[in-house]
Design a protein around this motif. Structure first.
Motif, PDB file in Angstrom:
ATOM      1  N   VAL B 100       0.674  -1.160  -0.075  1.00  0.00           N
ATOM      2  CA  VAL B 100      -0.058  -0.108  -0.065  1.00  0.00           C
ATOM      3  C   VAL B 100       0.914   1.153   0.084  1.00  0.00           C
ATOM      4  O   VAL B 100       0.720   2.083  -0.709  1.00  0.00           O
ATOM      5  CB  VAL B 100      -0.854  -0.040   1.196  1.00  0.00           C
ATOM      6  CG1 VAL B 100      -1.542   1.250   1.274  1.00  0.00           C
ATOM      7  CG2 VAL B 100      -1.906  -1.005   1.182  1.00  0.00           C
ATOM      8  N   SER B 101       1.874   1.056   0.746  1.00  0.00           N
ATOM      9  CA  SER B 101       2.621   2.407   0.920  1.00  0.00           C
ATOM     10  C   SER B 101       3.495   2.653  -0.351  1.00  0.00           C
ATOM     11  O   SER B 101       3.614   3.627  -0.649  1.00  0.00           O
ATOM     12  CB  SER B 101       3.634   2.045   2.135  1.00  0.00           C
ATOM     13  OG  SER B 101       4.945   2.924   2.122  1.00  0.00           O
ATOM     14  N   PHE B 102       3.970   1.554  -0.858  1.00  0.00           N
ATOM     15  CA  PHE B 102       4.733   1.606  -2.189  1.00  0.00           C
ATOM     16  C   PHE B 102       3.908   2.270  -3.209  1.00  0.00           C
ATOM     17  O   PHE B 102       4.367   3.249  -4.125  1.00  0.00           O
ATOM     18  CB  PHE B 102       5.327   0.298  -2.638  1.00  0.00           C
ATOM     19  CG  PHE B 102       6.139   0.529  -4.071  1.00  0.00           C
ATOM     20  CD1 PHE B 102       7.222   0.914  -3.837  1.00  0.00           C
ATOM     21  CD2 PHE B 102       5.315   0.119  -5.080  1.00  0.00           C
ATOM     22  CE1 PHE B 102       7.772   0.952  -5.292  1.00  0.00           C
ATOM     23  CE2 PHE B 102       5.774   0.293  -6.295  1.00  0.00           C
ATOM     24  CZ  PHE B 102       7.263   0.835  -6.455  1.00  0.00           C
ATOM     25  N   VAL B 103       2.686   1.906  -3.318  1.00  0.00           N
ATOM     26  CA  VAL B 103       1.617   2.137  -4.647  1.00  0.00           C
ATOM     27  C   VAL B 103       1.302   3.811  -4.246  1.00  0.00           C
ATOM     28  O   VAL B 103       1.334   4.524  -5.122  1.00  0.00           O
ATOM     29  CB  VAL B 103       0.474   1.213  -4.719  1.00  0.00           C
ATOM     30  CG1 VAL B 103      -0.586   1.974  -5.575  1.00  0.00           C
ATOM     31  CG2 VAL B 103       0.748  -0.061  -4.934  1.00  0.00           C
ATOM     32  N   TYR B 104       1.147   4.263  -2.980  1.00  0.00           N
ATOM     33  CA  TYR B 104       0.926   5.502  -2.600  1.00  0.00           C
ATOM     34  C   TYR B 104       1.997   6.358  -3.132  1.00  0.00           C
ATOM     35  O   TYR B 104       1.929   7.498  -3.766  1.00  0.00           O
ATOM     36  CB  TYR B 104       0.458   5.567  -0.978  1.00  0.00           C
ATOM     37  CG  TYR B 104       0.291   7.108  -0.731  1.00  0.00           C
ATOM     38  CD1 TYR B 104      -0.819   7.186  -0.277  1.00  0.00           C
ATOM     39  CD2 TYR B 104       1.350   7.811  -0.381  1.00  0.00           C
ATOM     40  CE1 TYR B 104      -1.530   8.755  -0.150  1.00  0.00           C
ATOM     41  CE2 TYR B 104       0.893   9.296  -0.113  1.00  0.00           C
ATOM     42  CZ  TYR B 104      -0.358   9.820   0.039  1.00  0.00           C
ATOM     43  OH  TYR B 104      -0.721  10.925   0.256  1.00  0.00           O
ATOM     44  N   THR B 105       3.121   6.014  -2.486  1.00  0.00           N
ATOM     45  CA  THR B 105       4.349   7.121  -3.173  1.00  0.00           C
ATOM     46  C   THR B 105       4.545   6.853  -4.465  1.00  0.00           C
ATOM     47  O   THR B 105       4.747   8.156  -5.040  1.00  0.00           O
ATOM     48  CB  THR B 105       5.575   6.364  -2.249  1.00  0.00           C
ATOM     49  OG1 THR B 105       5.369   6.080  -0.820  1.00  0.00           O
ATOM     50  CG2 THR B 105       6.899   7.226  -2.520  1.00  0.00           C
TER      51      THR B 105
END
Lengths: 299, 313
Positions: B100-105
């Motif tokens: 999730v964090s990777f996609v957000y960034t």
């Protein structure tokens, strides 16, 4: 945890052993056939060890022998691959249910570590907190102790390690020996039933080793159960009830310090001790030639 | 004193190394500055008095306060809090949270702020002209089963909301969080592994160790680039006009400039305001750095040399 938690492990571990009981004479720490590898490199090849209440056990051996890894396994800074470790009757890191081992949750692991104090080679004090705050932190945050009480107790502990005058110093303002004594006070603040020392004097200047060993001797005298990884032969000989010599991930020799250190049976122990002795002599000779007094090694 | 004896070397009184290059450079720079100042004084098109006047206009001050200052503070608060959360997720052991964090960034770092704000301003309101908060798929369920209630608790009119300053602040904040996440991640990784180990050996759980031990030390690394980000954000609030939010410093000054044909004084006025806000922030950053440098041999305790390997840090 209850007694029945260990019954079915007997069959699995390579050596049959008594069920660990939580009675007074049961060992505080019992390790059976502990195995650990890092990336296929076997570091611990089946370590057995019993530590009774009030005992001081020194782990000796050359670097890479696995003694630090074993110590770290006891409070789960490393997870073991095989065997079992019990502390005070509780299986470390797992619970047993229906003949299966289940990993403990984060919270349960934290709860198990609470009662085990650890002192690191590089002190690992919290650099953004004063000595007093370092000692107060865990009782307040983990045990929920009232701040006033925690503060009073922390001051008492700092006094006990000889730093009653330095509560407001930051770690960077203290010498290595002072930092390590704060670290000991920090571990004691949680009222642990077991203290683990991972080469507590190896990162210290020779003239600072003595003050840390002195605190540890006091602690041993008060009846604290301690497991100490160390190269300080003098400390092991005088203070330990039991010494364990490890090499290549196995226990080579163990017994009373006077037997193992003064009269080793195994060639590997003998070679290691001879080398340690020579280094001690050299250190003493160095100190003598530079005209400084030394408190190293044989305090 | 033994210093007075002549056979042993005494106090050192050496001649300093000469730096003629410095004097030449100073002379050249002084001439250039003098030329510039002369042009300020003689070229009436600069029109500094008018620039000062524009700086004090009510719409300009309102734009400065609402769009620029509140906009910066609001979006940086969202950005810093969001960034730290995303960084912690990125370093978590849970692979779903890491993803999730990777996609957000990836998403928010990839789109220009101007485009993001324009999209929030008009696109979102067009796609979803109202937002209903309730049970997921509640309306579909209700119509399927013929219920009178559709499980909606309250409704937000997106068209009214999407052109407000708050929408702009949220847009800038979401974008900033992606950048702050990388900064916070670097800060967290800069803290010695022994610190988390010592915390967990004392029985702290992961959250306590992060909050009490790791993050306060990570702040020392996080604060300087965050100051940088904040000053960049002051300037990026000028993008709010894409929403469109027009109570914003650059829009207001250039509007006055265009209306009165005092284009250059308007530019001078807006430049001066941006420089003033930036300078104030630099002072704030200095004090923040001092605060989070506690125990790390900051100037306040330089009496003590830092012993080797102090605190394992």
């Amino acid at each position: 945890m209850s007694d029945n938690s260990t019954t079915s492990t007997t069959a699995e571990s390579s050596q049959p052993h008594e069920r660990s009981r939580t009675g007074e004479d049961a060992p505080l720490v019992r390790a059976v056939n502990v195995l650990k590898s890092f990336h296929g490199n076997e570091v611990l090849k089946g370590i057995d060890l019993d530590v009774h209440r009030g005992e001081v056990v020194c782990l000796l051996g050359p670097s890479g022998s696995g003694k630090t890894t074993f110590l770290r396994c006891i409070n789960q800074l490393e997870a073991i691959d095989g065997g079992r470790i019990w502390v005070d009757g509780d299986l470390v890191g797992y619970r047993e249910e229906g003949g299966h081992l289940h990993h403990l949750t984060d919270k349960q692991v934290a709860a198990q570590r609470r009662d085990i104090g650890m002192v690191f080679q590089r002190f690992n004090l919290f650099p953004h907190m004063t000595a007093l705050q370092n000692v107060m932190e865990a009782p307040v945050q983990v045990r929920g102790v009232d701040k006033k009480k925690a503060r009073a107790r922390a001051l008492e502990l700092l006094e006990q390690v000889g730093l009653g005058d330095k509560p407001d110093s930051y770690p960077a303002q203290l010498s290595g020996g002072q930092q390590q004594r704060v670290a000991i006070a920090r571990a004691l603040a949680m009222d642990p039933k077991l203290m683990l020392f991972d080469e507590p004097t190896s990162a210290l200047d020779p003239e600072l080793v003595g003050e840390v060993l002195l605190v540890m001797r006091e602690l041993a005298k008060q009846g604290m159960t301690m497991i100490v990884v160390t190269h300080e032969m003098g400390f092991a000989r005088d203070v330990a009830d039991h010494v364990v010599f490890m090499d290549g991930g196995v226990v080579v020799e163990e017994g009373k310090p006077k037997d193992v250190i003064s009269n080793p049976q195994h060639e590997r122990t003998r070679t290691f001790l001879k080398r340690m002795r020579t280094e001690d002599d050299e250190a003493r000779a160095d100190a003598a030639s530079t005209g400084t007094t030394t408190t190293t090694a044989d305090v | 004193m033994t210093d007075t004896t002549t056979d042993r070397p005494g106090v050192i009184d050496a001649r300093p190394v000469r730096h003629p290059g410095r004097w030449v450079a100073l002379a050249v720079i002084l001439v250039l500055v003098a030329m510039l100042v002369t042009s300020f004084l003689t070229n009436e098109r600069w029109n500094f008095p008018k620039a000062l006047e524009i700086m004090r206009q009510t719409p300009v001050l309102e734009g400065l306060w609402k769009g620029t200052i509140i906009g910066t503070v609001g979006s940086m608060v969202i950005g810093i809090v969001g960034g730290i959360i995303i960084a912690v997720l990125r370093l978590s052991e849970n692979p779903i949270l890491r993803g999730v964090s990777f996609v957000y960034t990836w998403f928010f770092r990839g789109i220009p702020r101007l485009v993001l704000l324009a999209m929030i301003g008009s696109g979102v309101g067009f796609l979803y002209n109202r937002l209903d908060f309730g049970v997921p798929f509640g309306q579909q369920l209700a119509s399927l089963m013929g219920l009178s209630s559709d499980f909606t608790f309250f409704t937000l009119n997106v068209n009214q909301f999407s052109s407000t300053l708050l929408a702009g602040i949220i847009g800038l904040g979401l974008s900033e969080a992606a950048y702050m996440a990388e900064i916070a991640r670097a800060g967290i990784l800069s803290v010695d592994k022994g610190q988390a180990e010592a915390a967990s050996a004392l029985g702290m759980n992961r959250g306590q160790a992060m909050r009490r031990i790791v993050l306060p030390q990570a702040m020392r690394v996080i604060v300087p680039p965050t100051g940088n980000e904040t000053i960049a954000m002051v300037k990026d609030t000028s993008l709010l006009s894409a929403i469109p939010v027009i109570t914003e410093l650059y829009y207001q000054t250039s509007a006055i400039g265009n209306r009165t044909l005092l284009i250059m004084p308007a530019f001078v006025a807006v430049t001066a305001w941006y420089l003033i806000v930036g300078s104030v922030l630099m002072v704030g950053q200095y004090f923040l750095e001092k605060r989070f440098g506690r125990g790390f041999g900051t100037p306040s305790n330089k009496r003590f040399a830092r012993p080797a390997g102090a605190g394992g840090a």
